[in-house]
Design a protein around this motif. Sequence first.
Motif, PDB file in Angstrom:
ATOM      1  N   ILE A 109       0.865  -1.179   0.000  1.00  0.00           N
ATOM      2  CA  ILE A 109       0.000   0.000   0.000  1.00  0.00           C
ATOM      3  C   ILE A 109       0.901   1.229   0.000  1.00  0.00           C
ATOM      4  O   ILE A 109       1.712   1.400   0.907  1.00  0.00           O
ATOM      5  CB  ILE A 109      -0.890   0.018   1.258  1.00  0.00           C
ATOM      6  CG1 ILE A 109      -1.724  -1.255   1.340  1.00  0.00           C
ATOM      7  CG2 ILE A 109      -1.769   1.263   1.282  1.00  0.00           C
ATOM      8  CD1 ILE A 109      -2.782  -1.385   0.281  1.00  0.00           C
ATOM      9  N   ILE A 132      -1.914   7.443  -1.334  1.00  0.00           N
ATOM     10  CA  ILE A 132      -3.153   7.703  -0.586  1.00  0.00           C
ATOM     11  C   ILE A 132      -3.271   9.202  -0.304  1.00  0.00           C
ATOM     12  O   ILE A 132      -4.305   9.823  -0.538  1.00  0.00           O
ATOM     13  CB  ILE A 132      -3.144   6.930   0.763  1.00  0.00           C
ATOM     14  CG1 ILE A 132      -3.384   5.448   0.532  1.00  0.00           C
ATOM     15  CG2 ILE A 132      -4.142   7.515   1.748  1.00  0.00           C
ATOM     16  CD1 ILE A 132      -4.826   5.040   0.488  1.00  0.00           C
ATOM     17  N   TYR A 148     -11.323  -0.832   2.640  1.00  0.00           N
ATOM     18  CA  TYR A 148     -11.334  -1.447   1.300  1.00  0.00           C
ATOM     19  C   TYR A 148     -10.161  -2.421   1.161  1.00  0.00           C
ATOM     20  O   TYR A 148      -9.511  -2.506   0.115  1.00  0.00           O
ATOM     21  CB  TYR A 148     -11.262  -0.390   0.194  1.00  0.00           C
ATOM     22  CG  TYR A 148     -12.511   0.465   0.002  1.00  0.00           C
ATOM     23  CD1 TYR A 148     -13.174   1.026   1.079  1.00  0.00           C
ATOM     24  CD2 TYR A 148     -13.012   0.734  -1.272  1.00  0.00           C
ATOM     25  CE1 TYR A 148     -14.298   1.826   0.899  1.00  0.00           C
ATOM     26  CE2 TYR A 148     -14.136   1.535  -1.463  1.00  0.00           C
ATOM     27  CZ  TYR A 148     -14.770   2.085  -0.373  1.00  0.00           C
ATOM     28  OH  TYR A 148     -15.871   2.877  -0.546  1.00  0.00           O
ATOM     29  N   SER A 163      -7.238  -2.307   2.614  1.00  0.00           N
ATOM     30  CA  SER A 163      -5.862  -1.797   2.738  1.00  0.00           C
ATOM     31  C   SER A 163      -5.333  -1.753   4.157  1.00  0.00           C
ATOM     32  O   SER A 163      -4.144  -1.486   4.340  1.00  0.00           O
ATOM     33  CB  SER A 163      -5.728  -0.374   2.205  1.00  0.00           C
ATOM     34  OG  SER A 163      -6.630  -0.084   1.255  1.00  0.00           O
ATOM     35  N   MET A 195      -4.654   3.098   7.497  1.00  0.00           N
ATOM     36  CA  MET A 195      -5.262   4.130   6.654  1.00  0.00           C
ATOM     37  C   MET A 195      -5.804   5.268   7.506  1.00  0.00           C
ATOM     38  O   MET A 195      -5.605   6.440   7.211  1.00  0.00           O
ATOM     39  CB  MET A 195      -6.419   3.546   5.830  1.00  0.00           C
ATOM     40  CG  MET A 195      -6.003   2.674   4.695  1.00  0.00           C
ATOM     41  SD  MET A 195      -4.833   3.484   3.604  1.00  0.00           S
ATOM     42  CE  MET A 195      -3.363   2.639   4.103  1.00  0.00           C
ATOM     43  N   TYR A 242      -8.519   4.962  -2.738  1.00  0.00           N
ATOM     44  CA  TYR A 242      -7.721   3.744  -2.883  1.00  0.00           C
ATOM     45  C   TYR A 242      -7.220   3.554  -4.309  1.00  0.00           C
ATOM     46  O   TYR A 242      -6.791   2.475  -4.700  1.00  0.00           O
ATOM     47  CB  TYR A 242      -8.545   2.548  -2.396  1.00  0.00           C
ATOM     48  CG  TYR A 242      -9.054   2.785  -0.989  1.00  0.00           C
ATOM     49  CD1 TYR A 242      -8.193   2.689   0.097  1.00  0.00           C
ATOM     50  CD2 TYR A 242     -10.370   3.189  -0.748  1.00  0.00           C
ATOM     51  CE1 TYR A 242      -8.636   2.962   1.379  1.00  0.00           C
ATOM     52  CE2 TYR A 242     -10.820   3.469   0.536  1.00  0.00           C
ATOM     53  CZ  TYR A 242      -9.942   3.349   1.598  1.00  0.00           C
ATOM     54  OH  TYR A 242     -10.366   3.629   2.864  1.00  0.00           O
ATOM     55  N   VAL A 297      -2.677   2.815  -5.599  1.00  0.00           N
ATOM     56  CA  VAL A 297      -2.324   2.673  -4.194  1.00  0.00           C
ATOM     57  C   VAL A 297      -1.874   1.245  -3.883  1.00  0.00           C
ATOM     58  O   VAL A 297      -0.891   1.027  -3.200  1.00  0.00           O
ATOM     59  CB  VAL A 297      -3.531   3.054  -3.307  1.00  0.00           C
ATOM     60  CG1 VAL A 297      -3.306   2.621  -1.872  1.00  0.00           C
ATOM     61  CG2 VAL A 297      -3.812   4.540  -3.405  1.00  0.00           C
ATOM     62  N   ALA A 298      -2.615   0.282  -4.407  1.00  0.00           N
ATOM     63  CA  ALA A 298      -2.410  -1.102  -3.976  1.00  0.00           C
ATOM     64  C   ALA A 298      -1.747  -1.930  -5.063  1.00  0.00           C
ATOM     65  O   ALA A 298      -2.127  -1.856  -6.228  1.00  0.00           O
ATOM     66  CB  ALA A 298      -3.757  -1.725  -3.611  1.00  0.00           C
ATOM     67  N   PHE A 341     -10.604  -5.829  -4.002  1.00  0.00           N
ATOM     68  CA  PHE A 341      -9.863  -5.277  -2.859  1.00  0.00           C
ATOM     69  C   PHE A 341     -10.308  -5.909  -1.540  1.00  0.00           C
ATOM     70  O   PHE A 341      -9.487  -6.279  -0.712  1.00  0.00           O
ATOM     71  CB  PHE A 341     -10.085  -3.759  -2.752  1.00  0.00           C
ATOM     72  CG  PHE A 341      -9.266  -2.949  -3.711  1.00  0.00           C
ATOM     73  CD1 PHE A 341      -8.123  -3.454  -4.311  1.00  0.00           C
ATOM     74  CD2 PHE A 341      -9.628  -1.642  -4.010  1.00  0.00           C
ATOM     75  CE1 PHE A 341      -7.361  -2.691  -5.185  1.00  0.00           C
ATOM     76  CE2 PHE A 341      -8.877  -0.862  -4.880  1.00  0.00           C
ATOM     77  CZ  PHE A 341      -7.746  -1.387  -5.470  1.00  0.00           C
TER      78      PHE A 341
END
Length: 858
Positions: free
Chosen positions: A500, A505, A531, A533, A538, A717, A731-732, A844
């Motif tokens: 992440i 973010i 979601y 993460s 977060m 995200y 982000v991911a 996600f």
Amino acid sequence: MAYSIIEIVEVFKELGVLDVPAGKAYKSSRELIIRPEDRIEHLATDSRKISFAATSLFFALKTASRDGKDFVWQAYENGVRNFVLQDSAGLQIEPYINEMPEANLVFVTDTTLALQKLVGFHRRQFSYPVIGITGSNGKTVVKEWLNYLLEERFSIVRSPRSFNSQIGVPISVWEMNEQDELGIFEAGISTVGEMRKLQEIIRPTIGILTNIGDAHDSGFESKKQKLVEKLLLFKNAQVLFYNSEDDWIKKEVTVFFENSATRLMRIGKDKGADIRLSDIALEQNDQKVQNRQKQTTSITAEIQGTKEGNSSFKFNIPFTDSAAIQNAGICLAVSKYLGLDLDVFAQKAAALPAIDMRLQVLPAINRCSVINDSYSLDQHSLQVALDLLNQQLPSKTLILSDIPGLKEHEKEVAYQQMAGIIHNKQVHRLITIGPEWKNAAGQLNVPVLEQYDSTVAFTSSFQPGRFKDEAILLKGARRFQFERIFNLLQEKVHQTRLEINLTAIVHNQKLYRSLLKPGVKMMAMVKAFAYGSGLLEMASVLQYHHIDYLAVAYADEGVALRNGGITVPVMVMNVDEYGFETLISHQLEPEIYSFRILKQFIDFLNSQGLSQYPVHIKLDTGMHRLGFDPKEVPKLAALLSQQRSVYVKSAFSHFTSSEDEADDQFTLKQGHLLVQGCDQLEKALGYSFIRHIANTAAIARFPQFQLDMVRLGIGLYGINTTHENLPIRTVATLKATIAQIKELAAGETVGYNRKGKVEEKTRIATIRIGYADGFSRLLSNGNGKVLLHGKRCPVIGNVCMDMTMININQAPEAKEGDEVEIFGAELPVQEMAAASATTSYEVFTSIGQRINRIYVED
Ligand SMILES: *Cc1c(COP(=O)(O)O)cnc(C)c1O
């Protein structure tokens, strides 16, 4: 180096940026300076990252996403007494004077410009060589390598990490001091007009242009325009080193410097280059590093026109990629120019370090997290790393080595200053490694102090049980080999991981904030483990970046937030009567969606003797999930008016399909129903509340429905669900590794029920991810693809519970242990979602809990 605040005011005046607050009765700026004797040693732009408050000058910068004047109070509370403000329209000066009675206030026409001008002035006080670096790629690597190559010859001041922006450059150059002998600064730009300002701050005497990418950046009309803008940095340099075989670059550089005194030195593989790199050859080496064969490249450099005529010189670097070869070539040229002995260069080049400027927060033993920043150690990089540490778990340990490269007479001050930083950043436990810290122990003021003479002394008495539920920062000079400590602390895990990117973010949060009309609040949706993460991670980042509200689906998620130290208001969307006690004891605010739940909640509050508890009224404008029918508003208003147990903090609704043009009429209808319902409710209640309906897609597509607050979810995200062109960052990234590779002959089959049929000779790889990890079984038999060495490799056979086989014929270089990207920047998650008949939301949130979430910053 220190200036008095009065000297700084004089500099502002001379440079034409001083101002007096308009329309007020002040004739001169001196009237607002009440402590003329204050000394300024540090510049600050972020009220959360101030290390030396008493000697800092705080610049209230105004950017697209925030106005620094709102954070002046926080800085004052933390002890800052000197402020640079701009008289933006509507600024009331009286509150500053009344509530910050001890503050010096300096008004300028533009705070960013004033910061840049002040540092430009500071820069002009020094006459030692300064290297300025720009280019599309490789700036940080070249800077760090030069520092590594030259640090024994010069006392060097350089930009920390990748501080190369309009703010990062002045902050870096301010660190120049009389004791230094060489400056190395990088400059990065995103549009026309920026480099001129950076040139005036850095004023490089030696220029380096690293690789210029072919990518067409959005801030420039053409790549030529981008190049010319970059060259402005070297306007008055004595020499420019650049790296290219491209004819158009050679031509533009020559034209640009046509009538200037700047000497051009080109490094390239072609004949005609001033330093020609030839005989580039890969060499296998017997040495193994971390179980991998170490590969090196040998390079011959032919140097034109030296005193001795042309000369040729051979060296090795421990890398094989072409970018590394280019960067090493530049470093050779610059080192030679600065008089470094070529034998010393060759010896050091063979051990050039890998530069990964991303600070990674990794899971460690006993629920700890660890940040490994043991590449270099100086005040600036320590502060940057401590700021990241401060966003992690509440209990914090710093493991710190002696400071490298100090001359004897510099030691006392350097240790004193670093001790000051550690004290100010509130480290709980400090573990020092090295004899010099032992001598400096008297200056250390921390709750817990442990000291070791050497890294080996620490590792040989290491007890894992002494590290629990805390965030650990490793900050050491290279020669202390902190990777040994890192190996002890790091959790050895299943290597499949979800990375992440925290910087992304924050970027996305700011991007969406920039789309909001002034005054609109932002609620971030962190339901379903944010979601997928990571809920607390977060929420901590969002809270740090001033999110107004958070929302979760269930009370338990809210409890986890409070237990993790999250203090911003939290809305809980799906509550039931069994959770009321939990809500109240954790200051969580429920969504009220029916008369039944409203009456139950009022009764409960009454039984506890509580009144005026904040609630959020949900209207059902078409989703038909939870909420009051807008027709029920009069009855609802009547009930709410008769009681004092709850008060309406907000009223809201949710769009069914704000991303879908085909449903735009329906979206408009929903928006109007909500506004009408709110009007009716406010009128009946006699007070106003926050109104909100817009989710991610609606923020951009229906700005008229941003109302008082928006609820940002999937966009945060990294997913753009609309056709709007928005620079959202990924982000991911989900990654897995290859456990085994096999060669199969035609006719063989793969996996359960033999669904994978091999038609020709095929190489397959078994990767460490399966449907239990959220890699859907629908991706079986070629439906799903993963990225291996840049190639999309299809799934072969059925996806298994914990493993999957892929066809790797297209990636012949693949070997066991290699990483595959399941989705990420190179392979958008939307592709995997489409191939498994779902949405990125579901992908996600289906990523298994056993997959480690790893947080990176860049
Ligand atoms: C999940 C959710 C959102 C966020 O939607 P995105 O499309 O992810 O922006 C907003 N509001 C409510 C009520 C939600 O449940």
